[in-house]
Scaffold this motif. Sequence first.
Motif, PDB file in Angstrom:
ATOM      1  N   ARG A 101      -0.496   7.889   9.461  1.00 54.23           N
ATOM      2  CA  ARG A 101       0.600   8.395   8.622  1.00 54.23           C
ATOM      3  C   ARG A 101       1.106   9.754   9.127  1.00 54.23           C
ATOM      4  O   ARG A 101       1.510  10.605   8.341  1.00 54.23           O
ATOM      5  N   ASP A 104       4.674  10.634   8.121  1.00 51.20           N
ATOM      6  CA  ASP A 104       4.762  11.154   6.754  1.00 51.20           C
ATOM      7  C   ASP A 104       4.396  12.632   6.705  1.00 51.20           C
ATOM      8  O   ASP A 104       4.994  13.415   5.955  1.00 51.20           O
ATOM      9  N   LEU A 146      13.553   7.124   0.707  1.00 59.13           N
ATOM     10  CA  LEU A 146      12.239   6.766   1.263  1.00 59.13           C
ATOM     11  C   LEU A 146      11.393   6.014   0.240  1.00 59.13           C
ATOM     12  O   LEU A 146      10.631   5.106   0.609  1.00 59.13           O
ATOM     13  N   GLU A 149      12.655   2.521   0.182  1.00 55.96           N
ATOM     14  CA  GLU A 149      12.300   1.845   1.434  1.00 55.96           C
ATOM     15  C   GLU A 149      10.849   1.385   1.444  1.00 55.96           C
ATOM     16  O   GLU A 149      10.536   0.258   1.861  1.00 55.96           O
ATOM     17  N   THR A 150       9.928   2.259   0.974  1.00 54.74           N
ATOM     18  CA  THR A 150       8.495   1.945   1.041  1.00 54.74           C
ATOM     19  C   THR A 150       7.952   1.330  -0.244  1.00 54.74           C
ATOM     20  O   THR A 150       6.830   0.822  -0.254  1.00 54.74           O
ATOM     21  N   GLY A 151       8.716   1.400  -1.311  1.00 52.46           N
ATOM     22  CA  GLY A 151       8.257   0.871  -2.596  1.00 52.46           C
ATOM     23  C   GLY A 151       7.381   1.829  -3.366  1.00 52.46           C
ATOM     24  O   GLY A 151       6.834   1.470  -4.408  1.00 52.46           O
ATOM     25  N   SER A 152       7.222   3.058  -2.887  1.00 51.30           N
ATOM     26  CA  SER A 152       6.424   4.074  -3.580  1.00 51.30           C
ATOM     27  C   SER A 152       6.862   5.454  -3.107  1.00 51.30           C
ATOM     28  O   SER A 152       7.506   5.593  -2.065  1.00 51.30           O
ATOM     29  N   PRO A 154       6.757   8.959  -1.307  1.00 49.04           N
ATOM     30  CA  PRO A 154       6.064   9.431  -0.094  1.00 49.04           C
ATOM     31  C   PRO A 154       5.077  10.542  -0.454  1.00 49.04           C
ATOM     32  O   PRO A 154       5.316  11.716  -0.195  1.00 49.04           O
ATOM     33  N   GLU A 267       3.907   4.431  15.197  1.00 50.44           N
ATOM     34  CA  GLU A 267       4.105   4.176  13.771  1.00 50.44           C
ATOM     35  C   GLU A 267       5.505   3.602  13.558  1.00 50.44           C
ATOM     36  O   GLU A 267       6.456   4.022  14.218  1.00 50.44           O
ATOM     37  N   SER A 270      11.615   2.288  10.316  1.00 53.23           N
ATOM     38  CA  SER A 270      12.694   1.393   9.912  1.00 53.23           C
ATOM     39  C   SER A 270      13.994   2.172   9.752  1.00 53.23           C
ATOM     40  O   SER A 270      14.016   3.410   9.787  1.00 53.23           O
ATOM     41  N   ARG A 273      13.763   4.479   6.814  1.00 47.96           N
ATOM     42  CA  ARG A 273      12.947   5.660   7.084  1.00 47.96           C
ATOM     43  C   ARG A 273      13.716   6.692   7.899  1.00 47.96           C
ATOM     44  O   ARG A 273      13.667   7.886   7.634  1.00 47.96           O
TER      45      ARG A 273
END
Length: 309
Positions: A101, A104, A146, A149-152, A154, A267, A270, A273
């Motif tokens: 990560r 991130d 973000l 995009e990630t569903g949660s 960051p 990593e 997308s 992202r």
Amino acid sequence: MTSEARASTRAGLLFGIGAYALWGAMPVYFLLMRPAGPFEIVAWRILFSLVFCALLLLVTRGFGRFRSVLHDRRAVASFALAGALIWANWTVYVIASTSGRVVDAALGYFINPIVTVLLGVVVQKERLRTLQWVAIGVSVLAVVVLAIETGSLPWISLALAASFGLYGLVKKRAGRIDAVSGLTLETAWLVPVAVVQLVVVGSTSGLAWGSAGWFPTLMLTSAGVGTAVPLLLFASSTRRLPLSVVGFLQYIAPILQLAIGVAVLHEPMSTGRWTGFVLVWVALVVLVGESLVRGRSRGIARVEPDPVA
């Protein structure tokens, strides 16, 4: 500018670039400590940082300065809080570095200057100008993009930005204390936490230090040097350069982290992202541009530096 001044500026640039380059390369450094987990890495980092700082105080005859800090109850309390915040920052950062990560983490340090501005409003009761609000609004939009995009949320990025922003605020209120004395006091407060972590890790999964081969043991043992050296380079840089220049150098670290995450560790990045990152960069351009324009109107160019932990 005299030849002496040019030499001082050149040295300041080299020190600053060195400090932020080392901070930016930290993910690779932590990966070299495998199979040690994040909590063992942080624990050894605390203990060996304290040992290294004590040696520095001994060599530089700085125990007098350190004792004067201990007589200041407010400073001691402030550095206890600073220690807790830097422990949280180090732990999240090592977790990010050792779990794929790193991108991130880079985002967190790109967001950090904006979080620092926001803390000025919430804690210091400062009044923001229009473009500063625009920068904050664009940053919030980036977090929303973000999250979708990630569903949660960051959480690594937000935790790093918040913990380091608060750390900087606490250190600022603690007053001007030299870097080595400050790091010595912070790590001294964290020794009990480090010991507990090592006991827990040793009784569950087992410690990598001393049992996983000479190379991981060497890397873990060098954690104190790896922590203190960039800090000392940063301190040397700030004594020789204007804050505006140091402020721009701070972006070397997250740029390197992003490059390591994408090019070295592969990593995934997308479209969503990348969109979030671009929005954060737009917010930073607005924030820095507004600061420079306002600084020139007052005869100065000021961008606050935020050293990466």
